[in-house]
Every structure is written in C-alpha cells, then in structure tokens.
Motif scaffolding. Structure first.
Motif, short mmCIF file in Angstrom:
data_model
loop_
_atom_site.label_atom_id
_atom_site.label_comp_id
_atom_site.label_asym_id
_atom_site.label_seq_id
_atom_site.Cartn_x
_atom_site.Cartn_y
_atom_site.Cartn_z
N ARG A 206 0.93 -1.24 0.08
CA ARG A 206 -0.01 0.19 0.07
C ARG A 206 0.98 1.41 0.01
NH1 ARG A 206 -5.20 -0.24 3.12
NH2 ARG A 206 -4.30 -1.50 4.63
N SER A 232 1.16 -7.20 -2.00
CA SER A 232 0.32 -7.40 -0.72
C SER A 232 -1.05 -7.43 -1.07
CB SER A 232 0.57 -6.25 0.39
OG SER A 232 0.10 -5.09 -0.14
N ARG A 233 -2.00 -8.01 -0.19
CA ARG A 233 -3.26 -7.73 -0.53
C ARG A 233 -3.81 -6.46 -0.48
NH1 ARG A 233 -7.65 -11.67 2.37
NH2 ARG A 233 -9.19 -10.03 2.62
N GLN A 246 -0.79 -11.62 -6.00
CA GLN A 246 -0.98 -11.56 -4.38
C GLN A 246 0.04 -12.53 -3.86
OE1 GLN A 246 -4.84 -10.69 -2.81
NE2 GLN A 246 -4.02 -12.06 -0.77
N VAL A 247 0.79 -12.37 -2.89
CA VAL A 247 1.54 -13.14 -1.93
C VAL A 247 0.97 -13.33 -0.76
CG1 VAL A 247 3.66 -13.66 -1.08
CG2 VAL A 247 3.67 -12.54 -3.34
N GLY A 248 0.74 -14.46 -0.28
CA GLY A 248 0.60 -14.46 1.12
C GLY A 248 -0.68 -15.70 1.30
N GLN A 249 -1.04 -15.76 2.62
CA GLN A 249 -2.13 -16.50 2.91
C GLN A 249 -3.10 -17.12 1.77
OE1 GLN A 249 -4.06 -15.77 6.69
NE2 GLN A 249 -5.36 -17.66 6.45
N THR A 250 -3.81 -16.11 1.42
CA THR A 250 -4.78 -16.09 0.38
C THR A 250 -4.30 -15.69 -1.07
OG1 THR A 250 -5.51 -14.05 1.19
CG2 THR A 250 -6.80 -15.90 1.83
N GLY A 263 7.49 -1.09 0.81
CA GLY A 263 6.17 -0.40 1.09
C GLY A 263 5.09 -1.17 1.64
N SER A 265 3.67 -3.87 5.17
CA SER A 265 3.95 -3.87 6.57
C SER A 265 4.56 -4.99 7.05
CB SER A 265 2.71 -3.32 7.36
OG SER A 265 1.77 -4.26 7.12
N GLN A 269 -0.46 -12.56 7.49
CA GLN A 269 -0.93 -13.22 6.43
C GLN A 269 -0.16 -12.96 5.21
OE1 GLN A 269 -2.77 -10.87 8.27
NE2 GLN A 269 -4.58 -11.94 8.93
N HIS A 270 0.60 -11.77 5.08
CA HIS A 270 1.52 -11.69 3.88
C HIS A 270 2.79 -12.61 4.13
CE1 HIS A 270 3.20 -9.88 0.41
NE2 HIS A 270 4.33 -9.78 1.22
N ASN A 284 11.08 0.11 4.23
CA ASN A 284 9.93 0.61 4.85
C ASN A 284 10.26 1.90 5.68
OD1 ASN A 284 7.42 1.12 6.75
ND2 ASN A 284 6.95 -1.08 5.81
N LYS A 285 9.50 2.83 5.78
CA LYS A 285 9.89 4.27 6.45
C LYS A 285 9.41 4.04 8.00
CE LYS A 285 5.41 6.55 5.78
NZ LYS A 285 4.81 7.94 5.02
N ASP A 302 12.23 6.29 2.74
CA ASP A 302 11.09 6.63 2.04
C ASP A 302 11.51 5.93 0.75
OD1 ASP A 302 9.37 7.67 0.28
OD2 ASP A 302 9.32 9.52 1.38
N LEU A 303 10.37 4.92 0.23
CA LEU A 303 10.63 4.30 -0.87
C LEU A 303 10.91 5.01 -2.23
CD1 LEU A 303 8.10 3.77 -2.79
CD2 LEU A 303 7.07 2.85 -0.49
C1 LIG Z 1 -8.04 -13.95 6.15
C2 LIG Z 1 -7.07 -12.73 5.62
C3 LIG Z 1 -6.43 -13.28 4.51
C4 LIG Z 1 -5.27 -12.28 4.30
N1 LIG Z 1 -4.52 -12.75 3.05
C5 LIG Z 1 -3.51 -11.90 2.79
C6 LIG Z 1 -2.56 -12.23 1.66
O1 LIG Z 1 -2.46 -13.35 1.23
N2 LIG Z 1 -1.44 -11.42 1.51
C7 LIG Z 1 -1.50 -10.15 1.97
O2 LIG Z 1 -0.62 -9.51 1.69
N3 LIG Z 1 -2.30 -9.83 2.94
C8 LIG Z 1 -3.48 -10.46 3.35
N4 LIG Z 1 -4.17 -10.05 4.07
C9 LIG Z 1 -4.24 -8.64 4.69
C10 LIG Z 1 -3.13 -8.24 5.69
O3 LIG Z 1 -3.74 -8.48 6.84
C11 LIG Z 1 -2.77 -6.86 5.40
O4 LIG Z 1 -3.93 -5.98 5.58
C12 LIG Z 1 -2.02 -6.37 4.31
O5 LIG Z 1 -1.08 -7.56 3.96
C13 LIG Z 1 -1.64 -5.24 4.32
O6 LIG Z 1 -0.87 -4.66 3.14
P1 LIG Z 1 0.22 -3.64 3.25
O7 LIG Z 1 1.33 -4.29 3.92
O8 LIG Z 1 0.61 -3.33 1.60
O9 LIG Z 1 -0.58 -2.58 4.03
P2 LIG Z 1 -0.19 -1.71 5.16
O10 LIG Z 1 -0.39 -2.53 6.35
O11 LIG Z 1 -0.94 -0.58 5.15
O12 LIG Z 1 1.23 -1.25 5.07
C14 LIG Z 1 1.81 -0.50 4.29
C15 LIG Z 1 3.15 -0.02 4.72
O13 LIG Z 1 3.87 0.87 3.79
C16 LIG Z 1 4.72 1.56 4.46
N5 LIG Z 1 4.90 2.97 3.77
C17 LIG Z 1 3.78 3.72 3.45
N6 LIG Z 1 4.57 4.88 2.79
C18 LIG Z 1 5.96 4.59 2.62
C19 LIG Z 1 6.90 5.16 2.07
N7 LIG Z 1 6.74 6.39 1.50
N8 LIG Z 1 8.10 4.52 1.93
C20 LIG Z 1 8.48 3.34 2.69
N9 LIG Z 1 7.42 2.88 3.40
C21 LIG Z 1 6.20 3.22 3.44
C22 LIG Z 1 4.09 1.85 5.77
O14 LIG Z 1 4.93 2.22 6.79
C23 LIG Z 1 3.23 0.60 6.01
O15 LIG Z 1 4.09 -0.32 6.78
C24 LIG Z 1 -5.26 -11.05 4.53
C25 LIG Z 1 -6.05 -10.60 5.77
C26 LIG Z 1 -7.02 -11.65 6.27
C27 LIG Z 1 -7.78 -11.38 7.31
#
Ligand SMILES: Cc1cc2nc3c(=O)[nH]c(=O)nc-3n(C[C@H](O)[C@H](O)[C@H](O)COP(=O)(O)OP(=O)(O)OC[C@H]3O[C@@H](n4cnc5c(N)ncnc54)[C@H](O)[C@@H]3O)c2cc1C
Length: 325
Positions: A206, A232-233, A246-250, A263, A265, A269-270, A284-285, A302-303
């Motif tokens: 994200r 990520s999801r 998508q990489v991860g549990q699902t 970028g 977290s 699940q990831h 990650n920042k 910062d990515l």
């Molecule tokens: C049943 C179930 C199954 C799931 N299956 C999966 C799955 O298969 N795969 C999966 O990925 N998720 C899965 N999820 C979702 C998972 O729980 C998380 O919501 C998801 O992985 C979060 O994605 P993210 O890390 O991209 O987003 P976020 O958690 O929002 O993380 C974004 C990260 O980006 C960083 N960031 C932001 N801006 C910058 C910047 N400018 N420079 C550097 N870093 C920055 C932030 O610090 C933060 O750490 C599942 C959830 C459930 C409930």
C-alpha cells in the motif's frame, strides 16, 4: 503402496510444480505414477516420463479434458484410485479445486498443503497462517494430499523415460452433465518469470500509493534483477495489480532466493506466503514495521527515494560489469 500424481500443465508444457510433488511422493515411497489429463497433451506425458522416480505415466488425452474441469478430473482420478494408496497434487489453484472433490467422492479426509513427510500416513502441514505446524496422521485407506511445492526440492530429470500408458476406457460419458463449466481463460502475458517459480521477487504494498507508482518504481527494479513482481493484498485491493500477483495466505506461496518487500508492513497473512524466502530485504519508512522481524536486510527509508536510487545503483553496477576492459 503406490502414489498417483496429478500433472499440472497447459497441454504443451509440464509445469515445474509437478517435479516438486514427485519429490514429496518419493519420500512416501512405493511406485510413483503421473496422470496427465488434457487434450492434445501427448508431449506433456513425454516430459512427465522423464521425471526422476516416476515408473509410469498415465495419459488421458481427450477433448473432454481440454478445459481441465475440476469436476471431470475428480471423476477420472477417483476411477483410477483402486490401484493407488496415495494421490498427490500441488497446492495450486488446480490442486485445491480438484483434490477436495476426489476426497469427497472417496469419502476420505483431504490432507492439505503438506510441507514434510514423516511416514506413509503421517504428514506435517502449516496452520494459523503458517504460525504453527501440525502433524497429521491419517488412518484413511487412501490419502488425498496437496503439497506445498516450495517445501520440497524438485525431482531431477531421468534420461531414461518411463513407459506411457493410455487411459482407454475412462468411463465418463461425453455428455457428462457438469454443474460447472469453463467459459474462457485469460492468461496473463508477461516477459517476467512466473511468480511462483521466480528466483527473485520484488513485492510492493500500500505504501506505493497508487498503480502508477507501483509499476513505475517496481518494474525497472524487477527487470534489472530478472525477477517477478509480487504484491500485498492491500495493493491488490487498491487495484495496483490484479490478484494473481498477491503473495500470502490467500495468495501465492513463494520461496525465492531473494524477496524484496517495498512499502508493505509484513502482516502475518503476507509473511505466510514469503517467509521461506532465502534472503528477505525490506524497505519501509516505519522502523517498527513487522516486516523487519523477518528481514535479513532492512532499510528504514522513504521508498520514493530508496527504490530509484537502488535501481540506478544496480544499473550502474551492471553496466560496469558489461563494459569490456
Ligand atoms: C483472512 C485474511 C487473509 C489475508 N491474506 C493476505 C494475503 O494473502 N496477502 C497479504 O498481503 N495480505 C493478506 N491479508 C491482509 C493483511 O492482513 C494486511 O492487511 C495486508 O497485507 C497489508 O498490506 P500492506 O502491507 O501493503 O499495507 P499496510 O499494512 O497498510 O502497510 C503499508 C506499509 O507501507 C509503509 N509505507 C508507507 N509509505 C511509505 C513510504 N513512502 N516509504 C516506505 N514505506 C512506506 C508503511 O510504513 C506500512 O508499513 C489477509 C487478511 C485476512 C484477514
């Protein structure tokens, strides 16, 4: 004791996951046969016959199997199971669709996503998004198993081909009334390696903000490294890329030599989908981001600055390597 392995293929090429399933079957023991079901897939049977440890290939070549309908495949497999103690497939979309149907038709419990073979009836598999491992002992006469392919080294090639036997009387009428049918398939076209088999994966979350940033920042880096793109999801849900990334549990389970998480977290699940990667690099920042707990190398930055700088440094290094002295 004998194992029947369900080949994964596109009617012309045997998918590499099948060799990983053969490796799992070798640990179970007994004869190993591969079933190749498809349409115009004789060349796949030839490739399967050269997998080390395989003593026979069964070829069910019929237009009925052109669309790899899970319902039809399940009936075909169930019809062959009188000769086998174990049936194994990769824990891919196909395996996860076909094998529960086979288990239901045989009235046995499926053993899902195994990562280790303890004996012919005892297997280890992850639970709670990979946070714990459970040991499962099956007393069913026939074991229907899906295999987490990243947990088993692929079986090698054998220069001597195993015999290929045609499955003549499949016993399923052409007019088989299916509850579902495949209308069409869309194949993602990409010059990059396939996510599940890539040695390098560059994965974004994200934090990339939008689809434009995702492609603009990650693709040049992945291309420099000859890697695949993952996500990520949250990135998928936000529409940065389609869900086959998508990489991860699902999503997909990957275990490359190098996984670069940008970028994202590092939600459990990831991590469930990438924690077996040999080397993990995280950018990650937020220094508290959980991804740093599984990273071998972490960059708190910062990515939007770090990724272009990394790509430029790689480009310079590769150019220097290629410059004749
Ligand atoms: C049943 C179930 C199954 C799931 N299956 C999966 C799955 O298969 N795969 C999966 O990925 N998720 C899965 N999820 C979702 C998972 O729980 C998380 O919501 C998801 O992985 C979060 O994605 P993210 O890390 O991209 O987003 P976020 O958690 O929002 O993380 C974004 C990260 O980006 C960083 N960031 C932001 N801006 C910058 C910047 N400018 N420079 C550097 N870093 C920055 C932030 O610090 C933060 O750490 C599942 C959830 C459930 C409930």
């Amino acid at each position: 004791m004998a194992c029947l392995i369900i080949a994964e293929h596109d009617n012309s090429t045997l998918h590499t996951v099948t060799a990983h399933v053969v490796a799992a079957a070798k640990q179970i023991g007994g004869d190993i046969h591969i079933l190749v079901a498809g349409s115009g897939c004789a060349s796949v049977a030839g490739q399967a016959a050269q997998t080390d440890g395989v003593s026979k290939v069964l070829l069910a070549d019929s237009t009925q199997y052109a669309d790899q309908s899970p319902e039809l495949l399940a009936e075909l497999i169930t019809g062959k199971m009188a000769d086998y103690s174990h049936c194994l497939a990769a824990a891919t979309s196909l395996g996860k669709s076909v094998m529960p149907r086979v288990a239901a038709l045989l009235d046995v419990a499926q053993i899902s996503d195994i990562v280790r073979v303890e004996s012919e009836n005892t297997f280890v598999r992850p639970i709670y998004a990979g946070n714990a491992l459970t040991t499962v002992c099956s007393s069913d006469e026939r074991k229907i198993i899906t295999v987490r392919t990243t947990a088993f080294e692929a079986a090698g090639q054998n220069p001597v081909s195993a015999p290929v036997e045609t499955v003549e009387n499949i016993g399923i009428p052409e007019t088989h009334q299916r509850k579902s049918k495949v209308i069409s398939r869309e194949l993602t076209q990409s010059k990059r390696p396939e996510l599940g088999a890539a040695k390098v994966v560059v994965s974004g979350g994200r934090g990339l903000g939008n689809a434009g940033n995702f492609h603009q920042l990650l693709e040049p880096l992945a291309d420099k490294l000859g890697g695949a793109i993952g996500a990520s999801r949250a990135a998928v849900d936000a529409g940065f890329v389609s869900n086959d990334f998508q990489v991860g549990q699902t999503g997909k389970i990957v275990a490359p030599q190098l996984y670069i998480a940008i970028g994202l977290s590092g939600a459990i699940q990831h991590v469930a989908g990438m924690k077996d990667s040999a080397v993990v690099v995280a950018i990650n920042k937020d220094s508290e981001a959980p991804i740093f707990q599984v990273a071998d190398y972490g960059l708190v930055a910062d990515l939007f600055e770090a990724v272009p700088a990394l790509t430029a440094a790689l480009t310079a290094a590769l150019d220097q390597e290629q410059t004749p002295v």
